[in-house]
Write an enzyme that holds these catalytic residues in place. Structure first.
Site, PDB file in Angstrom:
ATOM      1  N   LYS A 126       1.328  -1.283   0.331  1.00 47.65           N
ATOM      2  CA  LYS A 126      -0.217   0.225   0.256  1.00 47.65           C
ATOM      3  C   LYS A 126       0.842   1.316   0.586  1.00 47.65           C
ATOM      4  CE  LYS A 126      -4.521   0.959   0.070  1.00 47.65           C
ATOM      5  NZ  LYS A 126      -5.908   0.512  -0.264  1.00 47.65           N
TER       6      LYS A 126
ATOM      7  N   ASP B  14      -7.101   4.181  -4.342  1.00 47.04           N
ATOM      8  CA  ASP B  14      -8.042   3.688  -3.650  1.00 47.04           C
ATOM      9  C   ASP B  14      -7.796   5.313  -4.087  1.00 47.04           C
ATOM     10  OD1 ASP B  14      -7.670   2.104  -0.790  1.00 47.04           O
ATOM     11  OD2 ASP B  14      -7.775   3.962   0.086  1.00 47.04           O
TER      12      ASP B  14
HETATM   13  P1  NDP Z   1     -12.952   7.604  -3.452  1.00 43.02           P
HETATM   14  O1  NDP Z   1     -11.369   8.405  -2.785  1.00 43.02           O
HETATM   15  O2  NDP Z   1     -13.525   7.637  -4.278  1.00 43.02           O
HETATM   16  O3  NDP Z   1     -13.937   7.770  -2.023  1.00 43.02           O
HETATM   17  C1  NDP Z   1     -13.784   8.475  -0.776  1.00 43.02           C
HETATM   18  C2  NDP Z   1     -15.196   8.612  -0.095  1.00 43.02           C
HETATM   19  O4  NDP Z   1     -15.667   8.757   0.657  1.00 43.02           O
HETATM   20  C3  NDP Z   1     -15.454  10.442  -1.098  1.00 43.02           C
HETATM   21  O5  NDP Z   1     -16.405  10.443  -1.315  1.00 43.02           O
HETATM   22  C4  NDP Z   1     -14.720  11.162   0.396  1.00 43.02           C
HETATM   23  O6  NDP Z   1     -14.587  12.302   0.508  1.00 43.02           O
HETATM   24  C5  NDP Z   1     -15.444  10.441   0.980  1.00 43.02           C
HETATM   25  N1  NDP Z   1     -14.941   9.993   2.334  1.00 43.02           N
HETATM   26  C6  NDP Z   1     -13.951  10.690   3.091  1.00 43.02           C
HETATM   27  N2  NDP Z   1     -13.810  10.900   4.190  1.00 43.02           N
HETATM   28  C7  NDP Z   1     -14.931  10.585   4.864  1.00 43.02           C
HETATM   29  C8  NDP Z   1     -15.723  10.716   6.002  1.00 43.02           C
HETATM   30  N3  NDP Z   1     -14.876  11.587   7.181  1.00 43.02           N
HETATM   31  N4  NDP Z   1     -16.954  10.750   6.004  1.00 43.02           N
HETATM   32  C9  NDP Z   1     -17.336   9.880   4.693  1.00 43.02           C
HETATM   33  N5  NDP Z   1     -16.817  10.233   3.772  1.00 43.02           N
HETATM   34  C10 NDP Z   1     -15.537  10.613   3.360  1.00 43.02           C
HETATM   35  O7  NDP Z   1     -12.305   6.580  -2.542  1.00 43.02           O
HETATM   36  P2  NDP Z   1     -12.846   4.712  -2.534  1.00 43.02           P
HETATM   37  O8  NDP Z   1     -13.961   4.980  -3.566  1.00 43.02           O
HETATM   38  O9  NDP Z   1     -11.590   3.894  -3.566  1.00 43.02           O
HETATM   39  O10 NDP Z   1     -12.388   4.186  -1.287  1.00 43.02           O
HETATM   40  C11 NDP Z   1     -13.499   4.656  -0.557  1.00 43.02           C
HETATM   41  C12 NDP Z   1     -12.901   3.122   0.644  1.00 43.02           C
HETATM   42  O11 NDP Z   1     -13.045   1.659  -0.211  1.00 43.02           O
HETATM   43  C13 NDP Z   1     -12.024   3.372   0.848  1.00 43.02           C
HETATM   44  O12 NDP Z   1     -11.553   2.777   2.685  1.00 43.02           O
HETATM   45  C14 NDP Z   1     -10.822   2.353   0.335  1.00 43.02           C
HETATM   46  O13 NDP Z   1      -9.471   2.014   1.131  1.00 43.02           O
HETATM   47  C15 NDP Z   1     -11.457   1.129   0.422  1.00 43.02           C
HETATM   48  N6  NDP Z   1     -11.747   0.256  -0.969  1.00 43.02           N
HETATM   49  C16 NDP Z   1     -11.392   0.994  -2.016  1.00 43.02           C
HETATM   50  C17 NDP Z   1     -10.850   0.200  -3.404  1.00 43.02           C
HETATM   51  C18 NDP Z   1     -11.046   0.891  -4.674  1.00 43.02           C
HETATM   52  O14 NDP Z   1     -10.543  -0.210  -5.897  1.00 43.02           O
HETATM   53  N7  NDP Z   1     -10.780   1.873  -4.572  1.00 43.02           N
HETATM   54  C19 NDP Z   1     -10.436  -1.283  -3.120  1.00 43.02           C
HETATM   55  C20 NDP Z   1     -10.941  -1.946  -1.829  1.00 43.02           C
HETATM   56  C21 NDP Z   1     -11.498  -0.613  -0.989  1.00 43.02           C
HETATM   57  P3  NDP Z   1     -13.398  13.163   0.028  1.00 43.02           P
HETATM   58  O15 NDP Z   1     -13.106  13.118  -1.186  1.00 43.02           O
HETATM   59  O16 NDP Z   1     -14.327  15.147  -0.272  1.00 43.02           O
HETATM   60  O17 NDP Z   1     -12.928  13.565   1.214  1.00 43.02           O
HETATM   61  O1  2IT Z   2      -8.003  -1.724  -1.122  1.00 37.39           O
HETATM   62  C1  2IT Z   2      -7.750  -1.846  -2.051  1.00 37.39           C
HETATM   63  O2  2IT Z   2      -8.036  -3.346  -2.092  1.00 37.39           O
HETATM   64  C2  2IT Z   2      -7.402  -1.284  -2.957  1.00 37.39           C
HETATM   65  N1  2IT Z   2      -7.341   0.069  -3.033  1.00 37.39           N
HETATM   66  C3  2IT Z   2      -7.376  -1.943  -4.780  1.00 37.39           C
HETATM   67  C4  2IT Z   2      -6.080  -2.248  -4.600  1.00 37.39           C
HETATM   68  C5  2IT Z   2      -5.740  -2.911  -6.178  1.00 37.39           C
HETATM   69  O3  2IT Z   2      -4.163  -2.808  -6.783  1.00 37.39           O
HETATM   70  O4  2IT Z   2      -6.559  -2.738  -7.287  1.00 37.39           O
END
Ligand code: NDP
Ligand code: 2IT
Length: 458
Positions: A138, A178
């Protein structure tokens, strides 16, 4: 061993796990999120350690909690006004027993080495569950890209990659997105990697669909989450059709989850941001789902825009868990669902909580939900669809092939169903039926530990 580390007291620590956790705690007591993630895993593997005493002799746990390598670097860049900005960047190359390091990059002001270590540790188990050849890692930087111009994000990404490029590659370490790192950032990072190395190769996943990216990667985490939730509900003879669903966040994962849950006949009634949550009783559907993408791309740090645009309620400074729903899908950030939130969800009739984000539910909230008989899945199982399709993207890049959307979706569904089955089976075999947290940890831990044993002392 007490519950002071924030793990579920239902599970008893094996003395070996308790000792390693105490040593770790003494060494890095300030790394709270990291200790939380380790405690959660260690609290659920007692029976595995009892049945495999050789793990202790080989010091598997001591090795597992120590990242293989941590790279820390300065990210200096200039903003649009010509001022010099300085941020910190990291890549934690956690564990390569099962394949090249693999995991996302997070650009967010909250990023610290502790948060990246917790995410890298979780990734070790998540990637093992996918059954694909992926180790764990990460990385990221302590900068929120919200509010920055495209040119600033590009310069920042290029400066970040100027240091990172020497540490990654298709058989070494393959980063992806992420929080704060989506398709646009991956594009800038990839372009700069290519320029610095002179190689067009799959050193990153989440690439554009016309230049090496897998179809469905943007949707994969959210789709996989919903497929997993369907599997959980099916164990009780139910499905998502007709269910009311609360989603938090409004980013990539939330978007995919909303799309698929709506497709399957559920009504998603909430979204949230750092500013509060919106309540849309008619459901986030149709053009409203497209608007989520516009909201995220706008660089504004708020979901209130949605409420203004579609004339629905906005609840400033609050979380969506107070709305009566059948299913909750936390998709924003770690520790965003507390014990109080869990109590409210249960009181309002929620029967299933599936994590889309990494570690969004606090330990005492998990314990409460499980005690109340709520179906609960940890992110390392239910959000593994994102990295799984990243793994498929790596395979496509290696083969110079391009799979159709139908093919990728079929494989994603199959992987999520297999992970679900592996969790259920492991939990049953080790005497904690229905406990997805223990099931996921046990199934993944044994795979990684055995691979480490096979590969000797490294
Ligand atoms: P994004 O940046 O696309 O979205 C994150 C979202 O959460 C944004 O809308 C952000 O708003 C919001 N956010 C941040 N802080 C807060 C808060 N305190 N309360 C409510 N909303 C909040 O990221 P992802 O969708 O990619 O990631 C979201 C989660 O999923 C993370 O935990 C990530 O580790 C996990 N994840 C992501 C994967 C991926 O493929 N992208 C895979 C597996 C897990 P703002 O940006 O305005 O702060
Ligand atoms: O938390 C996660 O699994 C991710 N942000 C996706 C990682 C990846 O390598 O696709």
């Amino acid at each position: 061993m007490s519950t002071q580390h924030g793990a579920n007291p239902k599970h008893q620590f094996h003395p070996y796990a308790a000792r390693v956790l105490d040593e770790l705690r003494a060494r890095v007591h300030w790394e709270k999120e990291y200790l939380q993630a380790v405690a959660e895993v260690f609290s659920t593997i007692r029976a595995v350690l009892e049945r495999n005493p050789h793990y202790e002799g080989e010091r598997i746990l001591e090795r597992l909690v120590e990242p293989e390598r941590v790279i820390a670097f300065r990210v200096a860049w200039t903003d649009d006004r010509g001022r010099v900005q300085v941020n910190r960047g990291w890549r934690v190359q956690f564990n390569s027993a099962l394949g090249p390091y693999k995991g996302g990059l997070r650009f967010h002001s909250s990023v610290t080495l502790s948060s990246l270590k917790f995410l890298g540790f979780e990734q070790t188990f998540k990637n093992a569950l996918t059954g694909l050849q992926m180790g764990s890692g990460k990385g990221g930087a302590d900068l929120s890209t919200r509010g920055l111009s495209r040119a600033e994000i590009m310069r920042f990404s290029q400066s970040f990659m100027t240091e990172l490029y020497r540490h990654i590659g298709p058989d070494i370490d393959v980063p992806a997105g992420d929080i704060g790192v989506g398709g646009a950032e991956i594009g800038y990072l990839f372009g700069w990697y290519k320029r610095l190395t002179g190689h067009w190769e799959g050193a990153l996943t989440g690439k554009g669909r016309h230049w090496g990216g897998s179809l469905l990667r943007p949707e994969a985490t959210g789709y996989g989450l919903v497929y997993f939730a369907e599997e959980m509900l099916r164990t009780r003879g139910q499905g998502l059709e007709g269910k009311r669903v609360a989603v938090s966040g409004f980013g990539n994962v939330a978007w995919g989850a909303v799309k698929k849950a709506t497709d399957l006949g559920a009504t998603v009634v909430t979204l949230s941001g750092p500013d509060g949550y919106i309540y849309d009783p008619d459901g986030v559907k149709g053009e409203k789902i497209d608007y989520m993408l516009a909201m995220r791309a706008s660089g504004r740090d708020r979901v209130e825009d949605y409420a203004e645009r579609f004339g629905v309620e906005f609840h400033p400074g609050a979380r969506p868990w107070e709305v009566p729903v059948d299913v909750a899908l936390p998709c924003a950030i770690q520790n965003e669902l507390s014990l109080e939130d869990a109590k409210r969800l249960v009181a309002n009739g929620c029967t299933c909580v599936a994590e889309g984000a990494n570690m969004p539910t606090e330990p005492d909230a998990i314990e409460y939900l499980q005690e109340q008989g709520v179906l609960f899945s940890p992110g390392k199982a239910s959000n593994a669809g994102g990295v799984a399709v990243s793994g498929l993207e790596m395979l496509q890049n290696r083969a110079g092939a391009f799979d159709s959307e139908i093919e990728v979706d079929k494989r994603l569904r199959r992987i999520m169903a297999t992970i679900h089955n592996d969790c259920v089976e492991a939990a049953r075999r080790y005497g904690v039926p229905g406990d997805y947290v223990a099931g996921a940890n046990i199934a993944a831990f044994t795979k990684v530990a055995d691979a480490m044993l096979d590969q000797g002392v490294v």
